[in-house]
Design an enzyme around this catalytic site. Sequence first.
Site, PDB file in Angstrom:
ATOM      1  N   ASP A 133      -7.162  34.388   0.332  1.00 11.84           N
ATOM      2  CA  ASP A 133      -7.656  34.578  -0.612  1.00 11.84           C
ATOM      3  C   ASP A 133      -9.348  35.704  -1.110  1.00 11.84           C
ATOM      4  OD1 ASP A 133      -8.361  33.534  -3.584  1.00 11.84           O
ATOM      5  OD2 ASP A 133      -9.712  32.022  -2.476  1.00 11.84           O
ATOM      6  N   HIS A 140     -20.175  34.500  -9.723  1.00 15.46           N
ATOM      7  CA  HIS A 140     -19.910  33.080  -8.824  1.00 15.46           C
ATOM      8  C   HIS A 140     -20.583  33.250  -7.406  1.00 15.46           C
ATOM      9  CE1 HIS A 140     -17.242  30.071  -6.836  1.00 15.46           C
ATOM     10  NE2 HIS A 140     -16.970  30.370  -6.370  1.00 15.46           N
ATOM     11  N   GLU A 206      -9.764  27.399  -9.560  1.00 12.58           N
ATOM     12  CA  GLU A 206     -10.644  27.936  -9.312  1.00 12.58           C
ATOM     13  C   GLU A 206      -9.682  29.636 -10.345  1.00 12.58           C
ATOM     14  OE1 GLU A 206     -12.850  27.575  -5.292  1.00 12.58           O
ATOM     15  OE2 GLU A 206     -11.484  29.277  -4.926  1.00 12.58           O
ATOM     16  N   GLU A 208      -8.066  32.739 -11.369  1.00  9.50           N
ATOM     17  CA  GLU A 208      -7.952  33.933 -10.240  1.00  9.50           C
ATOM     18  C   GLU A 208      -6.862  34.994 -10.747  1.00  9.50           C
ATOM     19  OE1 GLU A 208      -8.072  33.443  -6.142  1.00  9.50           O
ATOM     20  OE2 GLU A 208      -9.660  32.206  -6.015  1.00  9.50           O
ATOM     21  N   ASP A 240      -6.897  28.860  -7.477  1.00  5.74           N
ATOM     22  CA  ASP A 240      -6.846  28.258  -6.474  1.00  5.74           C
ATOM     23  C   ASP A 240      -7.021  26.704  -6.351  1.00  5.74           C
ATOM     24  OD1 ASP A 240      -5.899  28.414  -3.863  1.00  5.74           O
ATOM     25  OD2 ASP A 240      -8.018  29.817  -2.739  1.00  5.74           O
ATOM     26  N   ARG A 244     -12.942  20.621  -3.225  1.00  4.48           N
ATOM     27  CA  ARG A 244     -15.100  20.640  -3.162  1.00  4.48           C
ATOM     28  C   ARG A 244     -15.221  19.576  -2.044  1.00  4.48           C
ATOM     29  NH1 ARG A 244     -14.831  25.964  -4.586  1.00  4.48           N
ATOM     30  NH2 ARG A 244     -14.815  26.325  -7.085  1.00  4.48           N
ATOM     31  N   GLN A 247     -13.983  20.921   1.396  1.00  4.89           N
ATOM     32  CA  GLN A 247     -14.296  21.606   1.799  1.00  4.89           C
ATOM     33  C   GLN A 247     -16.000  21.740   2.238  1.00  4.89           C
ATOM     34  OE1 GLN A 247     -13.741  25.229  -1.748  1.00  4.89           O
ATOM     35  NE2 GLN A 247     -15.025  26.291  -0.062  1.00  4.89           N
ATOM     36  N   LYS A 260      -8.251  24.128   0.602  1.00  2.00           N
ATOM     37  CA  LYS A 260      -7.457  25.006  -0.179  1.00  2.00           C
ATOM     38  C   LYS A 260      -5.919  25.123  -0.052  1.00  2.00           C
ATOM     39  CE  LYS A 260     -11.429  27.066  -2.164  1.00  2.00           C
ATOM     40  NZ  LYS A 260     -11.547  28.228  -2.069  1.00  2.00           N
ATOM     41  N   THR A 264      -1.500  25.985  -4.428  1.00  4.06           N
ATOM     42  CA  THR A 264      -2.350  27.777  -5.082  1.00  4.06           C
ATOM     43  C   THR A 264      -0.683  27.989  -6.168  1.00  4.06           C
ATOM     44  OG1 THR A 264      -3.237  28.441  -2.986  1.00  4.06           O
ATOM     45  CG2 THR A 264      -3.119  29.263  -5.097  1.00  4.06           C
ATOM     46  N   GLU A 371     -19.246  24.799 -10.963  1.00  5.18           N
ATOM     47  CA  GLU A 371     -19.324  26.021 -12.006  1.00  5.18           C
ATOM     48  C   GLU A 371     -20.248  25.743 -12.735  1.00  5.18           C
ATOM     49  OE1 GLU A 371     -19.638  30.127 -11.330  1.00  5.18           O
ATOM     50  OE2 GLU A 371     -17.716  29.672 -10.852  1.00  5.18           O
TER      51      GLU A 371
END
Length: 423
Positions: A133, A140, A206, A208, A240, A244, A247, A260, A264, A371
Amino acid sequence: MPYPNDPTLRSFIDVDPSSDFPIQNLPYGVFSAKDGLAPRVGVAIGDYVLDLWELEQDGRLDVGELGVFAEPMLNPFMALGPKLWSRTRARISELLRHDNPELRNNDELRQRALVPMANVKLHLPLQVAGYTDFYSSKEHATNVGTMFRDKTNPLLPNWLHVPIGYNGRSSTVVVSGTKVRRPRGQLKPPSAELPSFEPCKRLDFELEMGVVVGQPSPMGEMLTESQAEDMIFGFVLLNDWSARDIQQWEYVPLGPFQAKAFATSISPWVVTREALEPFRVHGPAQEPVPLPYLRQAGANNYDLVLDVDLRTARMNDAARICRTNFKYMYWSSVQQLVHHASSGCAMNVGDLLGSGTISGPEKSERGSLLEISWNGTEPVELPRGVKRTFLEDGDSLTMRGWCQGDGYRVGFGEVEGTILPAT
């Protein structure tokens, strides 16, 4: 023979202009149907799946390796190489053309080979050899850096010089529709003295794109831009999922790990690089100019619209929370692949590369809840008085993507996942 991307091409199968799967697309996937046969390779056309195994058995499709379309994965077909990919796509396009009676007027073969999409189950389209990834959207990275680092200098010193990435887990790459269990992990909010082990409280998506690598590269060798491009079989939508809070505690000093590793999700249809050719565009200007091995001459980005919809248990219909575009990516998929191999890392058939979260310059174009809600300080307003900062149990997240042509679109279908409570 007309070029398979010719916008004037028409299929004998009626395809709505808003469909993701016109004759100009022809994405590959793996499906099973009610006939009891094992999962095998097909191509999407309108509301149908074209069974390539049936065409192969009938002698209408020959790739030189009998049985590759009877496999429950695309890997054996991808291993045949880009010349075969292109020739096969052209032959499938020829068989589906409105003015070709070969399949159109063969009632028995048409009945066997064209399976209504409503009657099939779609599977993971490839055996994922390895998953990497990246972190390649400048918007971002700037948003995240502004939130957590330095508002005046949000990008880390290396970001403009190298495509940042980490090795993820291929074992938990799943196909659209697979439910996602909320992960558990070590959490340590700033106010806590010690960490605790409990369910994630800040679960995120996420947005992607995923690159499907269809050709290998040898260990110890680098790739040129053209070599990397030829290795790319196609693209999928990719979510993905991200924990948070896990992480935030674990990522120093080596980066994401368990935050993560739990899931996925990818779309079941792989849109070929060749089908996306008309939609290639140059990416943002890169300043400073990358090191020589990362410089690119071609237009390696794509004008590809991306939507994200969220539906909660209290909502009848999903609400859009993001619309952005793949064209914004600072580091292209080709550059990511070139960099991945630059140390001498061998690439394998079936490797999957995540683009990294795709965000644009506007607030409506942010590709994650981190975000969109600005780290939970600006809740998302949804219908029926629902608000979200991060995902809750029962929430369903759906991503869609397409390139818009003149009277047709080349789309990816969707990738959906619903959150289940932690065990």
